[in-house]
Design a protein around this motif. Structure first.
Motif, PDB file in Angstrom:
ATOM      1  N   UNK A  99      17.672  -1.398   9.428  1.00 32.69           N
ATOM      2  CA  UNK A  99      17.014  -2.446  10.207  1.00 32.69           C
ATOM      3  C   UNK A  99      16.798  -3.716   9.387  1.00 32.69           C
ATOM      4  N   UNK A 100      16.764  -3.580   8.074  1.00 34.48           N
ATOM      5  CA  UNK A 100      16.649  -4.749   7.199  1.00 34.48           C
ATOM      6  C   UNK A 100      17.986  -5.446   6.995  1.00 34.48           C
ATOM      7  N   UNK A 135      10.111   0.834  -0.199  1.00 37.82           N
ATOM      8  CA  UNK A 135      11.136   1.381  -1.101  1.00 37.82           C
ATOM      9  C   UNK A 135      12.528   0.917  -0.700  1.00 37.82           C
ATOM     10  N   UNK A 136      12.817   0.945   0.591  1.00 39.37           N
ATOM     11  CA  UNK A 136      14.126   0.497   1.064  1.00 39.37           C
ATOM     12  C   UNK A 136      14.326  -0.985   0.757  1.00 39.37           C
ATOM     13  N   UNK A 161      16.914  -5.397  -2.271  1.00 40.74           N
ATOM     14  CA  UNK A 161      16.802  -6.704  -2.898  1.00 40.74           C
ATOM     15  C   UNK A 161      17.277  -6.704  -4.337  1.00 40.74           C
ATOM     16  N   UNK A 162      16.847  -5.698  -5.107  1.00 35.02           N
ATOM     17  CA  UNK A 162      17.261  -5.636  -6.512  1.00 35.02           C
ATOM     18  C   UNK A 162      18.749  -5.333  -6.647  1.00 35.02           C
ATOM     19  N   UNK A 163      19.267  -4.439  -5.792  1.00 33.62           N
ATOM     20  CA  UNK A 163      20.688  -4.112  -5.853  1.00 33.62           C
ATOM     21  C   UNK A 163      21.546  -5.323  -5.496  1.00 33.62           C
ATOM     22  N   UNK A 164      21.025  -6.203  -4.650  1.00 33.30           N
ATOM     23  CA  UNK A 164      21.763  -7.413  -4.277  1.00 33.30           C
ATOM     24  C   UNK A 164      21.713  -8.465  -5.377  1.00 33.30           C
ATOM     25  N   UNK A 165      20.870  -8.235  -6.388  1.00 26.69           N
ATOM     26  CA  UNK A 165      20.774  -9.185  -7.482  1.00 26.69           C
ATOM     27  C   UNK A 165      19.717 -10.256  -7.292  1.00 26.69           C
ATOM     28  N   UNK A 166      18.791 -10.069  -6.333  1.00 26.63           N
ATOM     29  CA  UNK A 166      17.725 -11.043  -6.147  1.00 26.63           C
ATOM     30  C   UNK A 166      16.814 -11.037  -7.373  1.00 26.63           C
ATOM     31  N   UNK A 215      10.136  -0.948  13.876  1.00 30.23           N
ATOM     32  CA  UNK A 215      11.169  -1.989  13.912  1.00 30.23           C
ATOM     33  C   UNK A 215      10.894  -3.016  12.827  1.00 30.23           C
ATOM     34  N   UNK A 216      11.946  -3.487  12.183  1.00 33.58           N
ATOM     35  CA  UNK A 216      11.823  -4.469  11.109  1.00 33.58           C
ATOM     36  C   UNK A 216      12.858  -5.572  11.316  1.00 33.58           C
TER      37      UNK A 216
END
Length: 281
Positions: A55-56, A233-234, A239-244, A269-270
């Motif tokens: 959903x994110x 957690x999700x 965010x970190x995996x995307x390099x933010x 819902x998000x």
């Protein structure tokens, strides 16, 4: 600032049916409290995190096990309807896992988990370099230990608290716990990156025990905190995996967790994660 797009995620974890009783207050030891309506809904920390990630805005697949029963088929359908790839879920010989949950008027909760088919979850052998892995401790510890060989980004929501193998602590790119779980797992002080949540007070990021980032949680009216930690957690993993930047990823994750507590159920819902990132100052 342009934010990098979210990258693929494999969630290896639990899938449960949540049986929820809403009560005015939580019972003390040996006490019986009369409650209101009883509800049944999709849950399990793994499934909650997979649904939140989808959903994110991420491409997500779920690796887990359910019973060969009506609840198991219901859980698979619910995940698929949320946009999660369910090809990695298999049918076990034991019933689908169940969580018994009491939620009070302030959104606080007590949870008892009966693992059922979750005890048969195994680590997948087809993980890719670009695919992050997010696991929890509602599945066998041996399965979590096997994920230490994953080639890509490895995140672990170390809940419920347990004594982790040193290989997992050393290998994990990110460990996520609440303040109680962090106190119960002293080995995490040596982990390369740990996110410690503090409920309405927000969260901190620690590297080898030293604080590197801190974020507050937006003020909200809490309705149900059951799925908030899983949504956090999700969001942080994505965010970190995307390099933010770590501080931005943490602040966005706190905003996601705060949004989650304003809605009932473990899989609220998000909105796309980037929208939460732009909310924070």
């Amino acid at each position: 600032m342009d934010l990098a797009p979210l990258r693929p995620l494999a969630v290896v974890g639990s899938i449960n049916v949540d049986v929820v009783a809403r009560v005015a207050r939580l019972p003390g030891p040996g006490e019986t409290v009369l409650g209101g309506a009883l509800t049944r809904s999709p849950g399990g920390k793994g499934a909650n995190q997979a649904v939140a990630a989808a959903r994110l805005g991420a491409r997500v697949r779920m690796v887990g096990c359910v019973g060969d029963d009506s609840d198991g088929r219901w859980m698979i359908d619910a995940l698929r309807d949320a946009g999660v790839d369910t090809g990695g879920i298999w049918l076990g010989d034991t019933p689908t896992g169940t969580a018994l949950i009491a939620v009070d008027a302030n959104g606080e909760n007590q949870i008892v988990v009966c693992p059922g088919a979750n005890a048969a979850v195994e680590a997948p052998d087809d993980l890719g370099d670009d695919e992050a892995v997010l696991a929890q401790l509602e599945i066998p510890l041996a399965t979590v230990a096997a994920l230490a060989t994953a080639p890509g980004f490895l995140a672990l929501n170390a809940a419920p608290a347990a004594e982790l193998p040193a290989s997992v602590v050393e290998r994990a790119d990110l460990v996520i716990v609440n303040e109680t779980e962090y106190a119960l797992q002293p080995a995490l002080a040596a982990a390369r990156l740990v996110a410690v949540t503090h409920g309405a007070a927000g969260a901190v990021l620690l590297s080898r025990g030293t604080e590197v980032a801190r974020a507050s949680a937006p003020p909200v009216t809490a309705v149900d905190s059951v799925g908030a930690g899983d949504a956090f957690a999700a969001a942080l993993t994505l965010g970190l995996h995307a390099g933010w930047p770590p501080e931005l990823a943490l602040r966005a994750a706190c905003a996601v967790g705060a949004d989650a507590v304003t809605m009932p159920g473990a899989q609220p819902p998000l909105r796309p994660l980037a929208s939460y990132a732009w909310e924070v100052p």
